[in-house]
Design a protein around this motif. Structure first.
Motif, PDB file in Angstrom:
ATOM      1  N   UNK C 321      33.245  46.123  57.467  1.00  0.00           N
ATOM      2  CA  UNK C 321      32.701  46.563  56.185  1.00  0.00           C
ATOM      3  C   UNK C 321      32.481  48.064  56.193  1.00  0.00           C
ATOM      4  N   UNK C 322      32.614  48.639  55.017  1.00  0.00           N
ATOM      5  CA  UNK C 322      32.331  50.054  54.822  1.00  0.00           C
ATOM      6  C   UNK C 322      31.342  50.157  53.688  1.00  0.00           C
ATOM      7  N   UNK C 323      30.222  50.857  53.911  1.00  0.00           N
ATOM      8  CA  UNK C 323      29.297  51.087  52.800  1.00  0.00           C
ATOM      9  C   UNK C 323      29.154  52.587  52.589  1.00  0.00           C
ATOM     10  N   UNK C 324      29.116  52.972  51.344  1.00  0.00           N
ATOM     11  CA  UNK C 324      28.868  54.369  50.994  1.00  0.00           C
ATOM     12  C   UNK C 324      27.678  54.390  50.050  1.00  0.00           C
ATOM     13  N   UNK C 325      26.660  55.185  50.407  1.00  0.00           N
ATOM     14  CA  UNK C 325      25.411  55.237  49.651  1.00  0.00           C
ATOM     15  C   UNK C 325      24.818  53.831  49.445  1.00  0.00           C
ATOM     16  N   UNK C 326      24.896  53.017  50.473  1.00  0.00           N
ATOM     17  CA  UNK C 326      24.265  51.709  50.436  1.00  0.00           C
ATOM     18  C   UNK C 326      25.060  50.617  49.776  1.00  0.00           C
ATOM     19  N   UNK C 327      26.177  50.964  49.105  1.00  0.00           N
ATOM     20  CA  UNK C 327      26.956  49.938  48.419  1.00  0.00           C
ATOM     21  C   UNK C 327      28.212  49.619  49.223  1.00  0.00           C
ATOM     22  N   UNK C 328      28.443  48.335  49.500  1.00  0.00           N
ATOM     23  CA  UNK C 328      29.654  47.952  50.209  1.00  0.00           C
ATOM     24  C   UNK C 328      30.845  48.185  49.293  1.00  0.00           C
ATOM     25  N   UNK C 329      31.899  48.811  49.826  1.00  0.00           N
ATOM     26  CA  UNK C 329      33.062  49.068  48.985  1.00  0.00           C
ATOM     27  C   UNK C 329      34.336  48.628  49.694  1.00  0.00           C
ATOM     28  N   UNK C 330      35.332  48.291  48.884  1.00  0.00           N
ATOM     29  CA  UNK C 330      36.639  47.966  49.428  1.00  0.00           C
ATOM     30  C   UNK C 330      37.596  49.058  48.979  1.00  0.00           C
ATOM     31  N   UNK C 331      38.241  49.654  49.963  1.00  0.00           N
ATOM     32  CA  UNK C 331      39.178  50.737  49.646  1.00  0.00           C
ATOM     33  C   UNK C 331      40.583  50.259  49.958  1.00  0.00           C
ATOM     34  N   UNK C 332      41.415  50.151  48.931  1.00  0.00           N
ATOM     35  CA  UNK C 332      42.777  49.679  49.171  1.00  0.00           C
ATOM     36  C   UNK C 332      43.815  50.772  48.906  1.00  0.00           C
ATOM     37  N   UNK C 333      43.371  51.921  48.437  1.00  0.00           N
ATOM     38  CA  UNK C 333      44.310  53.023  48.225  1.00  0.00           C
ATOM     39  C   UNK C 333      43.532  54.323  48.286  1.00  0.00           C
ATOM     40  N   UNK C 334      44.221  55.437  48.556  1.00  0.00           N
ATOM     41  CA  UNK C 334      43.532  56.728  48.556  1.00  0.00           C
ATOM     42  C   UNK C 334      42.803  56.982  47.236  1.00  0.00           C
ATOM     43  N   UNK C 335      43.367  56.492  46.134  1.00  0.00           N
ATOM     44  CA  UNK C 335      42.705  56.710  44.852  1.00  0.00           C
ATOM     45  C   UNK C 335      41.305  56.078  44.865  1.00  0.00           C
ATOM     46  N   UNK C 336      41.172  54.870  45.462  1.00  0.00           N
ATOM     47  CA  UNK C 336      39.859  54.232  45.577  1.00  0.00           C
ATOM     48  C   UNK C 336      38.915  55.095  46.407  1.00  0.00           C
ATOM     49  N   UNK C 337      39.458  55.606  47.525  1.00  0.00           N
ATOM     50  CA  UNK C 337      38.624  56.392  48.437  1.00  0.00           C
ATOM     51  C   UNK C 337      38.096  57.637  47.740  1.00  0.00           C
ATOM     52  N   UNK C 338      38.988  58.308  47.013  1.00  0.00           N
ATOM     53  CA  UNK C 338      38.586  59.536  46.322  1.00  0.00           C
ATOM     54  C   UNK C 338      37.499  59.207  45.294  1.00  0.00           C
ATOM     55  N   UNK C 339      37.682  58.093  44.579  1.00  0.00           N
ATOM     56  CA  UNK C 339      36.697  57.696  43.587  1.00  0.00           C
ATOM     57  C   UNK C 339      35.346  57.412  44.247  1.00  0.00           C
ATOM     58  N   UNK C 340      35.377  56.934  45.504  1.00  0.00           N
ATOM     59  CA  UNK C 340      34.123  56.634  46.205  1.00  0.00           C
ATOM     60  C   UNK C 340      33.532  57.867  46.871  1.00  0.00           C
ATOM     61  N   UNK C 341      34.214  59.011  46.756  1.00  0.00           N
ATOM     62  CA  UNK C 341      33.679  60.237  47.328  1.00  0.00           C
ATOM     63  C   UNK C 341      34.079  60.480  48.766  1.00  0.00           C
ATOM     64  N   UNK C 342      35.119  59.775  49.211  1.00  0.00           N
ATOM     65  CA  UNK C 342      35.586  59.932  50.584  1.00  0.00           C
ATOM     66  C   UNK C 342      36.970  60.562  50.558  1.00  0.00           C
ATOM     67  N   UNK C 343      37.162  61.684  51.232  1.00  0.00           N
ATOM     68  CA  UNK C 343      38.479  62.316  51.240  1.00  0.00           C
ATOM     69  C   UNK C 343      38.927  62.599  52.664  1.00  0.00           C
ATOM     70  N   UNK C 344      40.236  62.763  52.832  1.00  0.00           N
ATOM     71  CA  UNK C 344      40.848  62.876  54.156  1.00  0.00           C
ATOM     72  C   UNK C 344      41.816  64.041  54.168  1.00  0.00           C
ATOM     73  N   UNK C 345      41.588  64.994  55.038  1.00  0.00           N
ATOM     74  CA  UNK C 345      42.515  66.107  55.212  1.00  0.00           C
ATOM     75  C   UNK C 345      43.391  65.762  56.408  1.00  0.00           C
TER      76      UNK C 345
END
Lengths: 327, 331, 506
Positions: C321-345
């Protein structure tokens, strides 16, 4: 050594062809009679010749869409040459056909090599140009059977050991190009250039020049096929072999030649061509309308490309030690 | 989070060249000059050229192909290609013909034409995006498959008997010499121009064409965008099938044979990089007009169609080769 | 720093290969400006310089890929030219390149002999002789590989051995090794060192290009330093120490100083628990707080980037599981990750990070187009504003914002890539080898910037293989080995020795 030539991809296709023949035999046993199989092979010879040339071009990350137009122009030129000089020996006619085809191939190759124009653009252009030239040289008229000299028409049909010369030409091409591709530096250069052009440069290979030779070979084979086609069917006109370039590419795709370059064998191209040839010849004898042929070869291409992509899928790097054992 | 509080960097201008300057030096400008030259040459060569009705007729030479070319341009810019477009026309036209035999009216025919186009596009898109197959091979396969189905259905027969009001799409005029097809062509050109050049979707297409992995890592849904582009190409083939079927009034399985190569030629002539990443809709519009004018002008001079293809082929290679030759000569 | 004259330094032997005032210019750039280089038999010469110093141009000249604009190349004292790569090989010069330039679809033997395969009397390739000679060479370097195996079935270390075997097959007298250890593991690097010793013993002259000072001081006999395309100095490695070398490289005193940081992470923003993947990693759990820099250290291939790419939605984890700001989230694409505030260089800037043919501003705004557009329609003025804001913040050097990204230097491209991700206003930024392949000056700028981001409350995950960077920048370091977390180090425990021991499992 046998394993080298019959890697799994070709073996799989060979098995598919055997299965196909057996399936046809359940409907019409005569199809698998040796004499009929020889007839099918003979009928497929032009496709085999062109597929070998196309395979070499595709190996180098290029594509030659102009082969059918090249065939038509070379065929028309030698037919008209025969018309003008009926006494010219067939050997000269064959040399002229190969030479003309090779020149057209070189023109493609020089544009790809020296001007770095994408091969699909070059051959799309020359496809229409060469086809147009057939019209220009013939003025739109046909060269018919009665206008051709007997010797001109006889060569592809004349038999040696009970096998027509056209088949012998295809067999010779298979042997020659198997040797070229596996045992000569030029043959290996085709693989290297298509497999990793960057590395090929570092190895001292000239990528553009190697591609140039691939187009030249493809063109020469198209020229040779042009003569065989025109003499066997005993007619030359503007539209002969129209759209045949796509059958040739299809034979290569079915034969496991990777469109991305670097992967493919003469055996694969030949088997791919035979697969299409068998379907074409089998449909009438098993009472299926020949109008099914196009859809079946389309489906075969799609299945072949899916199968090839599955077998080629890399397993990727396995980092976890525990994941290494099973799988 | 505010990062602009203590800006340390030096100022970087937006542009060094004005957009106008860039536009003047573009491929499209060169192509426009070619178009004008051909127009002038044609009007000198034939007294029949500068005639409104004749010019209107000339537009039929390219408008149907160009409709597909716009969608194809987007697809090629995104690094893919669809060689099955002409086969989709054949299948859509066959389906419409079959629907007519079952007594369908014009609205149903349109639905069938567009629907078959979309389905074919979806099939291509699925094979390319879901299975990760090279589109050139996939669409060579579906090209045989789609047209092959038409042959199975029709053999050497033809469908005809289209309703009278159906003929409007291929033969109707909106007013005076302005045909319905020309209006549709212009409308589609504008829509595709806006989509490619003015929207986020268009930007995504360029990003994918230049670097699909980089686009994926930038949060672009690459597979979805490509799938939509295949759908659009199928849809435009359906539209072209409606116009062409309406214009011809009958369907044979050989309908639009060989169009795929003419359409790709149009796109490449329009300055779209066949390897993906660059190209514009105005360029394709001008290329369509150039091809139309050449075909029409040579036709007026009684040059056979097959010879025109030499000119088109030479044009395709020439416009790409000449600038490169010139650059080699200089440096 | 004393400048040594090349003539003095080479007084002890005759160089096999010597470059004299070689210049290579491209339109607008002089990549090499009258450089001098001498390679001696049985000696390893390290070529040292920052990125952009001209090392790769030099390799290309020596291998016949580029032609020098001016100057002379001498082999055994005689002038020579290499119009093609083949001529360089004939002269006995061979290179083992940074990226393995081999052929995946060809056999091991053919990779070794391509271009100079043994022939039969008929002029055909003699496969049997080729295979047996390949076997001999491979055995000679202690590589147990089947010459008939296809190269693509080999791991990266074995591919390197094939490249070395290739170098030996031409009976080379000069062997160029361009960052040969970049992709190798700890043990593999040691095997490579042994091989280099063998080559030295055979009297070969070796040009060793590396960024890693430890290996330069371990295996090189001599050094040559380039800076900005110019020859700076050469001499015996025994006469200098690391700081001398750094001074010569950067042209100024430079001890690697990391920005001071307040190492008190804030509230938790992200929590990862039991993340796993069938083949790449297993049971990955960690928490991350605001303003924290969490380092991930491990050998290349330990699974660090794979975890980050799974978090970012490039690959699918099989559990956890991955939680960001206390909410469990499912990330299936970079677009999801960016929307959740997580980015990757990403580490692979050219392939994954930058879209080099597009203009700078379009690269920056690509993941943020939702904010600079209205109803899906672009707004160029807003794009330029956003791009300018973030590129200036990173002190980007560029002629204009509509210049193609590919025209910039590596360091400036990296700034654009980082700007692109900051412009999305993320909560968490993952930096994968953020200073790889950029010059020392840009490195310091990136480090300072990372510290500033953390101070502003951004949570930073840094994947790095550079120990000083890991120790100097991280609040906490997770050490990975073979796809698993093996240690978590912080405070006084965070020492280079412990990192190396944990990562290598010793």
């Amino acid at each position: 050594m046998l394993k080298r030539y019959l890697t799994s991809r070709e073996a799989l296709l060979f098995a598919a062809i055997v299965a196909l023949c057996l399936l046809i035999a359940t409907r019409f046993a005569g199809f698998v009679a040796p004499s009929n199989l020889l007839r099918v092979f003979n009928d497929t010879s032009p496709l085999i010749l062109l597929a070998i040339g196309q395979m070499i071009v595709i190996l180098t990350k290029c594509i030659d869409l102009s082969v059918a137009a090249n065939l038509a122009l070379s065929g028309m030129c030698v037919a008209m040459l025969n018309l003008a000089y009926p006494d010219l020996p067939v050997a000269v006619i064959v040399m002229v056909a190969i030479g003309l085809g090779a020149l057209m191939g070189m023109f493609n190759g020089i544009l790809v090599w020296k001007l770095a124009i994408p091969p699909i653009v070059v051959t799309l252009g020359t496809l229409t140009i060469y086809r147009g030239f057939v019209f220009l040289v013939s003025d739109g008229s046909w060269v018919n059977s009665h206008q051709m000299s007997p010797a001109f028409k006889a060569f592809p049909r004349s038999e040696l050991l009970g096998i027509p010369m056209m088949s012998w030409v295809a067999l010779a091409a298979i042997v020659i190009f198997t040797v070229v591709m596996t045992r000569t530096t030029l043959g290996r250069a085709f693989y290297a250039v298509g497999g990793n052009p960057h590395a090929a440069t570092y190895t001292g290979l000239n990528v553009g020049r190697t591609q140039f030779w691939a187009f030249t070979i493809s063109g020469a084979l198209a020229g040779l096929t042009g003569y065989l086609w025109v003499s066997r069917y005993a007619v030359a006109y503007v539209d002969i072999a129209g759209g045949f370039e796509l059958d040739v590419v299809a034979a290569c795709v079915i034969g496991g030649i990777s469109i991305a370059g670097g992967i493919g064998t003469v055996g694969g191209a030949v088997l791919g061509a035979l697969f299409l040839g068998i379907i074409k010849n089998a449909l009438p004898v098993v009472d299926i309308s020949p109008f099914w042929q196009m859809a079946i070869s389309g489906a075969a291409i799609i299945i072949a490309v899916i199968v090839n992509s599955r077998t080629r899928r890399n397993t990727g790097r396995i980092i976890l030690k525990s994941a290494e054992k099973p799988a | 989070m505010s990062l602009s509080e203590h800006t340390t960097g030096r100022h970087i201008p937006d542009r060094l060249r004005s957009p106008l300057e860039a536009r003047l030096k573009s491929w499209e400008s060169l192509l426009l000059l070619v178009a004008i030259a051909i127009f002038v040459a044609n009007s000198f060569a034939s007294p029949y050229f500068l005639n409104a009705w004749n010019l209107s007729d000339a537009t039929f030479n390219f408008s149907e192909k160009a409709m597909i070319a716009f969608a194809m341009a987007l697809l090629i810019i995104a690094g893919e290609i669809d060689l099955s477009v002409a086969a989709i026309i054949a299948l859509a036209s066959t389906a419409m013909g079959a629907a007519v035999q079952m007594g369908a009216g014009t609205p149903v025919l349109i639905g069938v034409g567009l629907g078959v186009g979309l389905l074919c596009g979806a099939f291509n898109g699925l094979l390319v995006t879901r299975f990760g197959l090279p589109s050139i091979v996939v669409t060579i396969g579906t090209m045989s498959l789609f047209r092959g189905i038409s042959y199975i259905v029709l053999g050497d027969q033809a469908f005809g008997g289209y309703p009278v009001d159906f003929t409007y799409f291929g033969r109707g005029y909106v007013f005076w010499v302005i045909s319905f097809e020309l209006v549709l062509f212009a409308l589609i050109a504008v829509i595709y121009g806006i989509v490619l050049h003015k929207t986020n979707f268009g930007r995504a297409i360029y990003a994918i064409g230049n670097n699909p992995t980089g686009a994926l890592f930038s949060g672009i849904r690459v597979a979805r965008v490509k799938f939509i582009l295949f759908l659009l190409t199928g849809l435009m083939s359906g539209v072209a099938a409606i116009c062409l079927t309406s214009r011809l009034g009958s369907t044979r399985p050989s309908i639009a044979f060989g169009w795929e190569l003419e359409i790709v030629t149009m796109v490449v002539l329009g300055g779209v990089n066949i390897l993906g990443g660059s190209g514009t809709i105005p360029g394709v519009v001008i290329a369509a007009v150039v091809m139309g004018l050449v075909t029409f002008g040579l036709g007026l001079l009684n040059v056979p169609g097959i010879v025109m293809s030499i000119v088109i082929g030479a044009l395709l290679i020439g416009v790409i080769a000449l600038p490169r030759l010139w650059a080699m000569r200089r440096g | 720093m004393q400048m040594q004259s090349p003539a003095l330094a080479s007084a002890d032997a005759v160089p096999v290969l010597a470059l004299d005032r070689v210049t290579k210019s491209f339109p607008g750039v002089t990549a090499l400006d009258q450089v001098t280089l001498a390679l001696y038999p049985g000696q390893v010469t390290a070529l040292v310089g920052e990125n952009g110093a001209g090392k790769s141009t030099l390799v290309k000249i020596l291998t016949g890929i580029y032609q020098p604009s001016d100057g002379t190349i001498k082999v055994d004292g005689a002038d020579i030219r290499f119009p093609t790569a083949r001529d360089a090989t004939r002269a006995g010069i061979t290179a083992i390149h940074q990226e393995t330039v081999l052929f995946d679809e060809l056999s091991v033997a053919e990779n070794i002999f391509l271009g100079h395969a043994p022939r039969t009397r008929l002029g055909l390739i003699d496969w049997r002789t080729m295979n047996s000679r390949a076997q001999d060479i491979l055995t000679g370097i202690g590589a147990h590989l089947n010459p008939e195996a296809k190269l693509r079935d080999l791991g990266i270390a074995n591919k390197h051995l094939v490249a070395i075997a290739r170098a030996l097959s031409v009976d080379a007298r000069v062997v160029i090794m361009d960052e040969p250890t970049a992709a190798l593991s700890h043990t593999e690097i040691h095997e490579l060192y042994e091989l280099v010793e063998k080559l030295k013993a055979q009297g070969k002259a070796i040009l060793f290009i590396s960024h890693k000072f430890d290996e330069i001081f371990r295996i090189a006999d001599r050094y040559t330093v380039f800076r900005d395309g110019q020859f700076i100095s050469e001499g015996h490695i025994r006469d200098i120490d690391e700081s001398d070398l750094v001074k010569m490289m950067v042209g100024r005193d430079m001890d690697q100083v990391f920005p001071p940081r307040d190492r008190n992470p804030g509230a938790q923003v992200m929590s990862v628990s039991g993340l796993c993947h069938p083949t790449e990693f297993d049971d990955i759990s960690f928490d991350l707080g605001r303003g924290e820099i969490l380092g991930f250290y491990g050998l290349v291939g330990a699974g660090r980037s794979e975890i980050m790419q799974a978090l970012f939605g490039i690959t699918r984890p099989s559990g956890g599981t991955v939680t960001i700001d206390g909410a469990a989230i499912t990330i299936t694409s970079p677009a999801d990750a960016i929307a959740a505030g997580l980015v990757y260089v990403p580490e692979d800037r050219g392939h994954q990070g930058a879209i080099t043919p597009l203009p700078i501003f379009q690269n920056v705004t690509l993941p943020s187009l939702g904010r600079t557009s209205r109803n899906g329609f672009l707004r160029l003025a807003e794009e330029f504003d956003l791009a300018r804001e973030y590129t200036q913040r990173l002190d980007l050097r560029a002629a204009s914002l509509d210049a193609e990204l590919g025209t910039l230097s590596g360091g400036n491209q990296q700034k654009v890539v980082i700007a692109k991700w900051l412009a999305t206003q993320p909560k968490i930024i993952i930096l994968d080898e953020p200073t790889k392949g950029i010059d020392i000056g840009s490195k310091a700028a990136v480090h300072a910037f990372m510290a500033e981001l953390a101070a502003q409350g951004l949570a930073v995950i840094m994947v790095s293989s550079e120990i000083p960077e890991v120790v100097g920048m991280s609040d906490r370091v997770i050490v990975m080995r073979e796809g698993r977390m093996v240690a978590e180090l912080s405070g006084d425990d965070l020492t280079p020795e412990k990192l190396v021991r944990q990562a290598a499992g010793i």
